[in-house]
Design an enzyme around this catalytic site. Structure first.
Site, PDB file in Angstrom:
ATOM      1  N   LYS A 195      11.929   1.734   0.097  1.00 49.14           N
ATOM      2  CA  LYS A 195      12.367   0.526  -0.598  1.00 49.14           C
ATOM      3  C   LYS A 195      13.685   0.070   0.026  1.00 49.14           C
ATOM      4  O   LYS A 195      14.653   0.829   0.079  1.00 49.14           O
ATOM      5  CB  LYS A 195      12.552   0.821  -2.088  1.00 49.14           C
ATOM      6  CG  LYS A 195      13.130  -0.374  -2.847  1.00 49.14           C
ATOM      7  CD  LYS A 195      13.123  -0.161  -4.346  1.00 49.14           C
ATOM      8  CE  LYS A 195      13.832  -1.302  -5.048  1.00 49.14           C
ATOM      9  NZ  LYS A 195      13.815  -1.165  -6.496  1.00 49.14           N
ATOM     10  N   LYS A 248       8.210  -1.504   0.277  1.00 51.21           N
ATOM     11  CA  LYS A 248       8.667  -2.661  -0.481  1.00 51.21           C
ATOM     12  C   LYS A 248       9.929  -3.234   0.138  1.00 51.21           C
ATOM     13  O   LYS A 248      10.854  -2.471   0.407  1.00 51.21           O
ATOM     14  CB  LYS A 248       8.953  -2.199  -1.911  1.00 51.21           C
ATOM     15  CG  LYS A 248       9.527  -3.269  -2.797  1.00 51.21           C
ATOM     16  CD  LYS A 248       9.924  -2.671  -4.111  1.00 51.21           C
ATOM     17  CE  LYS A 248      10.623  -3.775  -4.911  1.00 51.21           C
ATOM     18  NZ  LYS A 248      11.287  -3.293  -6.059  1.00 51.21           N
TER      19      LYS A 248
END
Ligand code: PBG
Length: 323
Positions: A195, A248
């Protein structure tokens, strides 16, 4: 000389031929729809920066989820806006917190709905950071205790999958241990493993009211420049017991979805985040892009890169188009 023997246009001549040789097919079952639960009753507040998305009180959330299984959508990812925020994110691990209540209501009303919960603290802290603050930075190991308690409370409420998104070191192991010690050894963990500290979360922070009140998240979320480090993050989360991993955002990181797909034999999710969604919506509203085609092309590219699971705010309209 390949030409004129090889003419790749032959297989593009008609829709039927193109359908026949298509390499990547989308299925609503691979989509997860992110949703925002808020206090109150009858609340359905549109999020300014995310057209078509709402902060929903639990009764409205249940209505919003009712057609998720019938559209064939894989499931939902829940975020919560608590009544009150404090320094220690109490709302995140409160057995009667907003997400815990939302999960119980959804479990009761829609037994066949697959419920994933986002496990993080930033929506629950008064300072908007993802954990406990010490000397101006997030304290990793204290935060692990909050995360483990939160994940356990979500599992107790009936979540099918817990998904830590905080980027603390060791959180997957801490959560796995706590779940197992309390009889939830069957609850899978979807780790937001790679992330990045991304500007594309901007609209979400309005949706979840989770903007950091000082500094930014670069001491815990990843530097967008680092691909090798993303592989290490994934590797470590898997070693700690993650059942599935996530990259992400999605579209700016397709190379990493691809590299992860080549390297790790586990289900891979990608999150088409708020900013990716809002860019398409804004361009469509200006008449600069066709929304449906931009939506399907972006989702197809994420699947083609190797994501088997896609978290997307387009889950419903895309499922309808595919239906
Ligand atoms: C919580 C969290 C965020 C997102 C998912 N979980 C925000 C952040 O890290 O700042 C972003 C999702 C989106 O932009 O759609 N930590």
């Amino acid at each position: 000389m390949p030409f004129p023997t090889h003419r790749l246009r032959r297989l593009r001549t008609t829709g039927r031929l193109r359908d026949l040789v298509r390499e990547t097919r989308l299925d609503p079952a691979q989509f997860i729809l992110p949703l925002f639960a808020c206090p109150g009753e009858g609340v359905r507040r549109e999020i300014g920066a995310m057209p078509g998305n709402y902060q929903l009180s639990i009764d409205e959330l249940v209505k919003e989820c009712a057609e998720v299984p019938s559209l064939g959508i894989g499931g939902v990812m829940l975020f919560g806006l608590p009544e009150r925020k404090d320094e220690i994110a109490s709302g995140a691990y409160d057995e009667n917190g907003i997400v815990q209540r939302a999960v119980r209501a959804l479990r009761r009303e829609l037994p066949e709905l697959l419920i994933v919960t986002d496990v993080c603290n930033c929506e629950y802290t008064s300072h908007g950071h993802c954990g406990s603050i010490k000397d101006g930075d997030v304290d990793n190991d204290v935060t692990l205790q909050w995360l483990a308690k939160t994940a356990l409370s979500h599992a107790r409420a009936g979540a099918d999958i817990v998904a830590p998104s905080d980027m603390m070191d060791g959180r997957v192991g801490a959560i796995r241990q706590t779940l197992d010690a309390n009889g939830y050894e069957k609850t899978p963990i979807l780790a937001y493993a790679a992330k990045f500290a991304s500007v594309f979360y901007g609209p979400f922070r309005e949706a979840a009211d989770s903007t950091p009140q000082f500094g930014d998240r670069r001491s815990y979320q990843m530097d967008p420049a680092n691909g090798r480090e993303a592989m290490r993050e994934i590797e470590l989360d898997l070693e700690e017991g993650a059942d599935m991993i996530m990259v992400k955002p999605a579209m700016p990181y397709l190379d990493l979805i691809f590299r992860a797909r080549e390297r790790f034999d586990v289900p891979i999710a990608a999150y088409q985040v708020s900013g990716e969604h809002s860019m398409i919506m804004a361009a469509a509203r200006n008449g600069w892009l066709d929304r449906d085609r931009a939506m399907m092309e972006s989702l197809t590219s994420i699947a083609r890169a190797g994501a088997g699971i896609i978290l997307t705010y387009f889950a419903k309209p895309a499922a309808r188009l595919l239906g």
